[in-house]
Design an enzyme around this catalytic site. Structure first.
Site, short mmCIF file in Angstrom:
data_model
loop_
_atom_site.label_atom_id
_atom_site.label_comp_id
_atom_site.label_asym_id
_atom_site.label_seq_id
_atom_site.Cartn_x
_atom_site.Cartn_y
_atom_site.Cartn_z
N ARG A 51 19.13 51.99 89.14
CA ARG A 51 18.81 52.81 90.30
C ARG A 51 18.54 54.27 89.94
NH1 ARG A 51 20.90 48.64 91.76
NH2 ARG A 51 22.42 49.07 90.15
N THR A 52 19.44 54.88 89.18
CA THR A 52 19.31 56.32 88.94
C THR A 52 18.03 56.63 88.16
OG1 THR A 52 21.72 56.53 88.94
CG2 THR A 52 20.45 58.36 88.03
N LYS A 80 19.74 57.55 65.03
CA LYS A 80 19.70 58.06 63.65
C LYS A 80 20.71 59.20 63.45
CE LYS A 80 14.69 57.29 63.66
NZ LYS A 80 13.38 57.97 63.59
N ARG A 101 21.44 61.11 81.33
CA ARG A 101 22.68 60.34 81.51
C ARG A 101 23.27 60.10 80.13
NH1 ARG A 101 23.80 55.21 85.26
NH2 ARG A 101 23.99 56.98 86.69
N HIS A 129 28.65 62.64 88.67
CA HIS A 129 27.37 61.99 88.94
C HIS A 129 26.77 62.74 90.13
CE1 HIS A 129 24.15 59.30 89.15
NE2 HIS A 129 24.77 58.14 89.25
#
Length: 303
Positions: A51-52, A80, A101, A129
């Protein structure tokens, strides 16, 4: 240049303007269809999301902009060993704004301090959030007509749920909001939250039973028990189905109580509840797009 790390980064007056803009976008999408022409949003997602991430991408595309980025740390140079600060310096060369995120608390803040473009915290571990909180506030304001004078129940994983922590911190700035925390003892809301409420003189209750409290609520915010936040599978299995909202429990609630959920849902809301007009969690998803469109315009100073 401004970033969004927490809902507290905006004053309540600024939030009102943001929500007014989101409401206008909902009513007049064609007016905003080219506001971000030639602008690029980078979505840097070190943790899975549906969703986000898609909401941010859909928001930017609906504004006429473009999107680039990665949806998994393993598909970026983080695999890496590249640092967040080096990644954002690189991304700043390619994009005009970034949504990040990350599973580690504070990572988007580290990015913001090294960034040449606005950074939006799209979720950092169990911490914050903020755009979900903006979504929740817009949903409540749009459907209840206010952000004050109600009792909200927060049910499920209140210990690790970053959406819960962000929403509580945002709502304490509004008048006459009472909190009812519903969780098993192992997942109760952190002490820093209850200490903050006590210090501010804001009323709250803690309960284990949803059935005993649902009739008092104007809003019910359900959350899933998050497997990814547990240290062992045994505890997750024991607690994952502790609460299941179904028709029987909904029959005990007020006729105008709204049910919200940040999604994804697992078992905590029965699918039979989806047809109840009080279930607004999929409307919430739509509001999430509008508020992210408004946020992008605001941080890019295009509104």
């Amino acid at each position: 240049m401004r970033h969004l790390m927490s809902p507290m980064d905006f004053t309540t007056d600024e939030l009102d303007r943001l929500f007014d803009l989101a409401a206008d976008i909902e009513k007049n999408p064609q007016v905003y269809a080219h506001k971000c022409d030639a602008k690029i949003l980078a979505t840097c997602f070190y943790e899975p999301s549906t969703r986000t991430r898609l909401s941010f991408e859909s928001a930017m595309i609906s504004l006429g902009g473009n999107v680039l980025g990665f949806s998994d740390a393993n598909s970026s140079s983080a695999a890496k060993g590249e640092s967040v600060s080096d990644t954002i310096r690189t991304v700043s060369c390619f994009a005009d704004i970034c949504a990040m995120r990350h599973p580690k608390e504070g990572a988007p803040m580290v990015a913001a301090t090294h960034s040449g473009i606005p950074v939006i915290n799209a979720g950092d571990g169990g911490h914050q959030h903020p755009t979900q909180t903006l979504t929740d506030l817009l949903t409540i304001r749009s459907l209840k007509g206010r952000l004050n004078n109600f009792t909200i129940g927060l049910c499920g994983d209140l210990k690790f749920g970053r959406t819960v922590h962000s929403l509580i911190e945002a709502l304490v700035r509004y008048d006459n909001v009472k909190f009812v925390f519903i969780s098993p003892e192992e997942l109760r809301v952190p002490d820093y939250i209850t200490e903050m409420l006590t210090e501010k003189g804001i009323p709250y209750e803690e309960h284990i039973s949803l059935e005993d409290t649902i009739s008092t609520l104007d809003l019910l915010y359900m959350t899933r028990v998050q497997r990814e936040r547990f240290f062992n599978e045994e505890d997750y299995i024991r607690l994952k189905d502790f609460y299941i909202l179904d028709k029987k429990k909904m029959s005990l609630a007020k006729q105008d109580m709204l049910v919200l959920h940040p999604l994804p849902r697992v078992n905590e809301i029965s699918v039979e509840v989806d047809e109840d007009p009080r279930a607004v969690y999929f409307k919430q998803v739509q509001y999430g797009k509008y508020v992210r469109m408004a946020l992008i315009l605001t941080l890019l100073e295009l509104a």
